[in-house]
Scaffold this active site. Sequence first.
Site, PDB file in Angstrom:
ATOM      1  N   LYS A 113       0.823  -1.214   0.000  1.00 48.14           N
ATOM      2  CA  LYS A 113       0.000   0.000   0.000  1.00 48.14           C
ATOM      3  C   LYS A 113       0.857   1.264   0.000  1.00 48.14           C
ATOM      4  O   LYS A 113       0.483   2.258  -0.608  1.00 48.14           O
ATOM      5  CB  LYS A 113      -0.959  -0.004   1.198  1.00 48.14           C
ATOM      6  N   LYS A 200      -5.565  -9.513 -10.662  1.00 48.54           N
ATOM      7  CA  LYS A 200      -6.655  -9.918  -9.778  1.00 48.54           C
ATOM      8  C   LYS A 200      -7.824  -8.930  -9.887  1.00 48.54           C
ATOM      9  O   LYS A 200      -7.596  -7.734 -10.009  1.00 48.54           O
ATOM     10  CB  LYS A 200      -6.097  -9.921  -8.345  1.00 48.54           C
ATOM     11  N   LYS A 203     -11.278  -3.357  -7.284  1.00 51.64           N
ATOM     12  CA  LYS A 203     -11.895  -2.072  -7.591  1.00 51.64           C
ATOM     13  C   LYS A 203     -10.861  -1.024  -7.978  1.00 51.64           C
ATOM     14  O   LYS A 203     -11.119  -0.150  -8.775  1.00 51.64           O
ATOM     15  CB  LYS A 203     -12.680  -1.577  -6.380  1.00 51.64           C
TER      16      LYS A 203
END
Length: 338
Positions: A113, A200, A203
């Site tokens: 992240k 994958k 969103k």
Amino acid sequence: MTKKRVLSCIQPTGEIHLGNYFGAVKNWVAIQDTYECFYGVVDLHAMTMPYDPKALKQNTLQMMAELLACGIDPEKSTLFIQSLVPQHTELAWIFNCVASYGELSRMTQFKDKSDQIEGGGKGNFISAGLFTYPVLQAADILVYMANLVPVGKDQVQHLELSRNIAIRFNKQFGEDFFPEPQPLLTEIPKLVSLADPSKKMSKSLGEKHYVSLFEDENRLRKKVRSAVTDTGEEQRDGMSPGVENLFNLIKACEKSEAYDLLIKDYHNGELKYKELKDTVAEALVELTTPFRQKKEELLKDKKQIESLALRLSEKAQDVAADTIRKVRSLTGLPRYAK
Ligand code: TRP
């Protein structure tokens, strides 16, 4: 016999998509009778990445509605909003002093992240909250003394950290206080992006890459119709990832007869992609229509969802407060007045 306790949580970052549903929520619904279940909408976790306050508030309420629409039954499960149960943050602080800087530095989700932030052109701000995210997650689990945590493979490392925190806490403050939570791994269909099957389904890739569980029917059909099948670049042996993804979707929707027929066509070299896609679209429309209708109905009365969230979060607090009372006593903090 008392039921084992389950806890799992989901971040309110927009609509539930097929990956979330087949990977988590469907199973949450299925195990409600077997275990004593606590399910949380973790708004505090959603604050660890750059976010918009108005959107967070809306998404939290929407996530409550979506989970109810999917079949989480408030009579059976305690469906709470994380920030309405302040014991999570209280325990998280104490766990911040039990977890080590070194083990948090090894968390791959933190690395992924923070790379995402640094590469995403949204400034280079990496919050300390992102770093201690897994400590709050450990508090989510242990404040309910949960034994089992339904998670996907991507959360196994965080769960291992939760176990280590429980073990270290027990050693430091009192043998066998916290249980060592175990993952409840379910078989999860591997779903990849419709537009780029090398990634994958997620969103964060953008609209055309995923299908929401609450997608408008026409948009859903259009997305499936334009799904990438063969790019022509793959090696010739074996099924291409895009085609495999469509087969996986049919299987996930439990259309085994259609699956068998189409896979036979595939092996005979007679598979028509249009037929494959039509079958996927049909199965998804059948799956999602009742969910979409239920969500619309629920969102007509937002006040009612809000009061349900308050009531269930209070129920969660009863359990969490009991843990905190004991933790405060074990760790040398003063007792609350009541
Ligand atoms: N980190 C989880 C995810 O990204 C969400 C989460 C927060 C969670 N707290 C949890 C999952 C506690 C299981 C248990 O999916």
